[in-house]
Design a protein around this motif. Structure first.
Motif, PDB file in Angstrom:
ATOM      1  N   ALA A  34      -3.933   7.646   1.142  1.00 52.43           N
ATOM      2  CA  ALA A  34      -4.775   7.091   2.101  1.00 52.43           C
ATOM      3  C   ALA A  34      -5.614   8.202   2.698  1.00 52.43           C
ATOM      4  O   ALA A  34      -6.844   8.230   2.729  1.00 52.43           O
ATOM      5  N   GLN A  35      -4.816   9.268   3.155  1.00 48.80           N
ATOM      6  CA  GLN A  35      -5.460  10.425   3.841  1.00 48.80           C
ATOM      7  C   GLN A  35      -6.254  11.056   2.902  1.00 48.80           C
ATOM      8  O   GLN A  35      -7.607  11.647   3.204  1.00 48.80           O
ATOM      9  N   ASP A  65       0.246  11.929  10.499  1.00 50.28           N
ATOM     10  CA  ASP A  65      -0.146  13.014   9.421  1.00 50.28           C
ATOM     11  C   ASP A  65       1.309  12.672   8.416  1.00 50.28           C
ATOM     12  O   ASP A  65       2.554  13.022   8.869  1.00 50.28           O
ATOM     13  N   PRO A  66       1.047  12.658   7.277  1.00 48.15           N
ATOM     14  CA  PRO A  66       2.326  12.763   6.193  1.00 48.15           C
ATOM     15  C   PRO A  66       2.872  14.104   6.209  1.00 48.15           C
ATOM     16  O   PRO A  66       2.229  15.032   6.223  1.00 48.15           O
ATOM     17  N   GLU A  67       4.117  14.135   5.514  1.00 47.68           N
ATOM     18  CA  GLU A  67       4.951  15.379   5.203  1.00 47.68           C
ATOM     19  C   GLU A  67       4.366  15.693   3.790  1.00 47.68           C
ATOM     20  O   GLU A  67       4.672  15.091   2.677  1.00 47.68           O
ATOM     21  N   ARG A  68       3.363  16.703   3.777  1.00 48.61           N
ATOM     22  CA  ARG A  68       2.945  17.069   2.584  1.00 48.61           C
ATOM     23  C   ARG A  68       3.726  18.407   1.862  1.00 48.61           C
ATOM     24  O   ARG A  68       3.549  18.821   0.540  1.00 48.61           O
ATOM     25  N   ASN A  69       4.727  18.960   2.455  1.00 46.10           N
ATOM     26  CA  ASN A  69       5.709  19.803   1.720  1.00 46.10           C
ATOM     27  C   ASN A  69       6.496  19.111   0.766  1.00 46.10           C
ATOM     28  O   ASN A  69       6.504  17.982   0.680  1.00 46.10           O
ATOM     29  N   LEU A  70       7.226  19.888   0.030  1.00 45.56           N
ATOM     30  CA  LEU A  70       7.840  19.362  -1.008  1.00 45.56           C
ATOM     31  C   LEU A  70       8.948  18.151  -0.557  1.00 45.56           C
ATOM     32  O   LEU A  70       9.892  18.209   0.156  1.00 45.56           O
ATOM     33  N   PRO A  71       8.681  17.122  -1.075  1.00 41.53           N
ATOM     34  CA  PRO A  71       9.711  15.765  -0.614  1.00 41.53           C
ATOM     35  C   PRO A  71      10.980  15.668  -0.991  1.00 41.53           C
ATOM     36  O   PRO A  71      11.751  15.105  -0.018  1.00 41.53           O
ATOM     37  N   ASP A  72      11.710  16.654  -1.855  1.00 39.83           N
ATOM     38  CA  ASP A  72      12.942  16.591  -2.503  1.00 39.83           C
ATOM     39  C   ASP A  72      13.905  17.716  -1.633  1.00 39.83           C
ATOM     40  O   ASP A  72      14.681  17.847  -2.140  1.00 39.83           O
ATOM     41  N   ARG A  73      13.211  18.342  -0.460  1.00 42.41           N
ATOM     42  CA  ARG A  73      14.018  19.542  -0.014  1.00 42.41           C
ATOM     43  C   ARG A  73      14.837  18.985   0.985  1.00 42.41           C
ATOM     44  O   ARG A  73      15.615  19.981   1.391  1.00 42.41           O
ATOM     45  N   VAL A  93      -0.533   3.013  -8.060  1.00 46.21           N
ATOM     46  CA  VAL A  93      -1.402   2.030  -7.608  1.00 46.21           C
ATOM     47  C   VAL A  93      -2.055   2.625  -6.336  1.00 46.21           C
ATOM     48  O   VAL A  93      -3.461   2.421  -5.984  1.00 46.21           O
ATOM     49  N   SER A  94      -1.430   3.275  -5.260  1.00 50.75           N
ATOM     50  CA  SER A  94      -1.948   4.001  -4.135  1.00 50.75           C
ATOM     51  C   SER A  94      -3.020   4.956  -4.642  1.00 50.75           C
ATOM     52  O   SER A  94      -4.161   5.086  -3.823  1.00 50.75           O
ATOM     53  N   SER A  95      -2.938   5.665  -5.590  1.00 49.87           N
ATOM     54  CA  SER A  95      -3.928   6.790  -5.812  1.00 49.87           C
ATOM     55  C   SER A  95      -5.313   6.085  -6.354  1.00 49.87           C
ATOM     56  O   SER A  95      -5.992   6.853  -6.080  1.00 49.87           O
ATOM     57  N   VAL A  96      -5.285   4.763  -6.735  1.00 46.14           N
ATOM     58  CA  VAL A  96      -6.637   4.047  -7.038  1.00 46.14           C
ATOM     59  C   VAL A  96      -7.139   3.272  -5.923  1.00 46.14           C
ATOM     60  O   VAL A  96      -8.305   3.385  -5.618  1.00 46.14           O
ATOM     61  N   TRP A  97      -6.020   2.476  -5.434  1.00 50.05           N
ATOM     62  CA  TRP A  97      -6.318   1.646  -4.312  1.00 50.05           C
ATOM     63  C   TRP A  97      -7.245   2.001  -3.447  1.00 50.05           C
ATOM     64  O   TRP A  97      -8.306   1.418  -2.792  1.00 50.05           O
ATOM     65  N   PHE A  98      -7.004   3.098  -2.631  1.00 46.91           N
ATOM     66  CA  PHE A  98      -7.625   3.647  -1.576  1.00 46.91           C
ATOM     67  C   PHE A  98      -9.146   4.136  -1.887  1.00 46.91           C
ATOM     68  O   PHE A  98      -9.774   4.470  -0.989  1.00 46.91           O
ATOM     69  N   THR A  99      -9.293   4.487  -3.061  1.00 44.98           N
ATOM     70  CA  THR A  99     -10.644   4.985  -3.447  1.00 44.98           C
ATOM     71  C   THR A  99     -11.547   3.929  -3.654  1.00 44.98           C
ATOM     72  O   THR A  99     -12.983   4.096  -3.307  1.00 44.98           O
ATOM     73  N   HIS A 100     -11.285   2.617  -3.519  1.00 46.46           N
ATOM     74  CA  HIS A 100     -12.182   1.446  -3.360  1.00 46.46           C
ATOM     75  C   HIS A 100     -12.961   1.290  -2.028  1.00 46.46           C
ATOM     76  O   HIS A 100     -12.357   1.485  -1.244  1.00 46.46           O
ATOM     77  N   PRO A 101     -14.111   1.285  -1.854  1.00 47.18           N
ATOM     78  CA  PRO A 101     -14.668   1.271  -0.818  1.00 47.18           C
ATOM     79  C   PRO A 101     -14.347   0.068   0.405  1.00 47.18           C
ATOM     80  O   PRO A 101     -14.256   0.311   1.641  1.00 47.18           O
TER      81      PRO A 101
END
Length: 557
Positions: A160-161, A170-178, A46-54
């Motif tokens: 969102a970013q 800023d989100p943590e963009r490195n591998l989330p499961d480490r 949902v978030s991958s599409v939601w924030f693309t709406h103006p």
């Protein structure tokens, strides 16, 4: 801006158009309405599409609007007595806390006190005090729910970013499961991109020569320009060859580029067997590059599935054997493609693809794809969905010395057994079964009944039935099969648009999209191993980065 009924409808129409199964629990028998893995996946979709709406430029708005009515939090609520605040509301509140990166509850309380409109949207009658929130997090929420809150916030920040929406941190963009292994020495985005550029350049030089148009000598436009154009079409959503070729002229660094009609004509000249052979050769080259990493040899599980192109709305006269019905029981028609893909801990390459024609048996399709897969990698286990539950397919897989896990369509006997299990309150049951092959021959398998938690149904539909020739111990692996669905979503994102009914051209577009997807996942593995010494399934390199780098390496920009 505030989300409206129309903007929300636009978001979910786009999700449906992208062939995304949502909510996640509806798309797999191993997820139910209390599965946190399914909830995380839904937040991502949902978030991958939601924030693309103006009109959607607020994280708080998303937190309030995220659909949670279907999800059952009871399994993750350690309190037995009733409380003032519902679990879904508290989930939203703590996601908000994670979005801001607050380590204590006090700043969260202060923020809610000064934002009454937000409290109203969160359906908070009164703002919880600090001690209530502390007890909720430490005593009411399970540890697993803690992790889901944190992962949901990380996903929202990233999506969102990526859409240029302002974020509080800023989100943590490195591998989330480490987990605790992540340190300040982890590679940053620029280091990742630089390494990806080096790897992509090498991979493209190895893979693309496997494709050939057999045009003969003396042609003014180099062959690589055609693959450059096809890659360029994959970079743009819904871009057809004619329009793409015109744009390609301006963006390419080449002196001469193919015209749209010429590009299509050359592709139409390729037969489907030629396309498949070129594809397999390209994947073989890709695997040879990956074979030097020990991470690749964790391969062993493959998933076979059939996907549909977008519904075909034109005149299919003369193409009835190619533009066939859909899996749903409706009046729509579509081209269908079958694939075999690595899943599990392996890098998810699409090992082979083939078209599906009317009249072909599922056994033919599975046998063909397994032949390809076993010529490329070592295969141990085969995962398929219930449309492949034929005993003749299962016998063929067993004769190859392979194991399988396949859901079974419930017939009268399975429904009766499920009803007995329901009466006994039994959640799981295994029994051996002989399936008749004809001529007094039988296939021996094991039926595993598994009850879904918190099922909406009150009858035999609470149970799913699986078949395996290795017993129920392999059932957990079936969850890997659903990775192929997320793969299909990416593959269709890489496909060029066309209204042509030419079967060969249609298949080439799909196969080339599978190749771009596989290149992306291979590049990601090689970059991860180079920079971290290990491979995690969460991609470090994005698909868009890989396509952009391929665009440069093939002479587009």
């Amino acid at each position: 801006m505030v989300a409206t009924r129309e903007s929300r409808r636009s978001v979910f129409r786009r999700i449906a158009h992208q062939h995304v199964e949502w909510p996640e629990y509806d798309s797999t028998p191993l997820y139910d309405r209390s599965s946190l893995g399914g909830l995380e996946s839904d937040v991502r979709v949902v978030s991958s599409v939601w924030f693309t709406h103006p009109d959607h430029d607020s994280l708080e708005q998303f937190v309030c609007e995220l659909p949670l009515a279907y999800f059952r939090f009871e399994a993750h609520d350690c309190y037995e007595s009733s409380t003032c605040y519902e679990m879904d509301t508290l989930f939203r509140v703590f996601v908000l806390k994670e979005l801001h990166g607050w380590t204590h509850e006090t700043p969260l309380v202060e923020y809610l006190d000064t934002h009454p409109e937000l409290c109203e949207r969160l359906e908070l009658g009164t703002v919880p005090d600090q001690s209530t929130l502390w007890r909720t997090w430490n005593e009411r929420f399970t540890r697993a729910l803690h992790e889901t809150v944190q992962e949901a916030a990380r996903i929202i920040l990233i999506k969102a970013q990526n859409a240029d929406v302002a974020v509080p941190r800023d989100p943590e963009r490195n591998l989330p499961d480490r987990g605790d292994d992540a340190t300040e020495s982890d590679p940053d985005d620029q280091v990742i991109l630089d390494e990806a550029g080096t790897v992509t350049e090498h991979v493209s030089r190895v893979v693309f020569p496997a494709f050939s148009l057999n045009r003969g000598e003396g042609c003014e436009i180099p062959e690589n320009a055609y693959w450059s154009l096809q890659t360029y079409l994959g970079l743009r959503e819904n871009l057809a060859a004619n329009e793409g070729a015109r744009s390609f002229i301006h963006e390419s660094t080449r002196d001469r580029t193919p015209l749209g009609h010429g590009h299509r004509d050359h592709l139409r000249d390729l037969s489907i067997p030629e396309v498949r052979e070129m594809y397999r050769q390209a994947i073989r080259q890709l695997i040879n590059e990956l074979a030097e990493t020990e991470e690749f040899f964790r391969a062993g599980i493959v998933a076979i599935d059939i996907t549909e192109d977008d519904p075909f709305t034109g005149d299919r006269t003369g193409h009835e054997d190619e533009i066939i019905g859909t899996k749903e029981k409706n009046d729509e028609y579509a081209y269908q493609w079958a694939t075999v893909q690595l899943v599990g801990n392996a890098v998810p390459l699409v090992l082979d693809a083939r078209p599906v024609r009317k009249g072909e048996s599922r056994k033919e399709i599975v046998e063909d794809l397994l032949d390809s897969a076993e010529s490329l990698v070592h295969v141990d286990n085969v995962l398929m969905d219930r449309e492949f539950d034929s005993q003749h397919i299962l016998e063929m897989i067993s004769q190859r010395g392979l194991s399988y896990v396949v859901p079974k369509r419930m017939q009268t006997s399975e429904k009766a057994q499920a009803k007995r299990l329901l009466q006994r309150g039994q959640d799981r049951y295994e029994t051996d079964r002989k399936l008749h092959l004809g001529k007094n021959e039988w296939h021996e398998t094991t039926l595993i009944y598994r009850r879904k938690e918190n099922s909406e149904h009150d009858d035999h539909r609470q149970y799913s039935v699986f078949m395996s020739n290795r017993g129920g111990g392999f059932l957990s692996e079936y969850g890997y099969r659903w990775e192929i669905e997320s793969g299909y979503r990416s593959i269709k994102r890489f496909m060029a648009a066309t209204t042509s009914t030419n079967f060969g051209l249609r298949f080439f577009y799909f196969a080339f999209a599978c190749l771009l997807y596989s290149i992306w996942r291979a590049v990601d593995l090689l970059v991860q191993v180079e920079l971290t010494g290990e491979y995690e399934r969460s991609p470090m390199v994005t698909a868009d980065n890989t396509l952009t780098l391929l665009k440069k390496e093939t002479g587009i920009g």
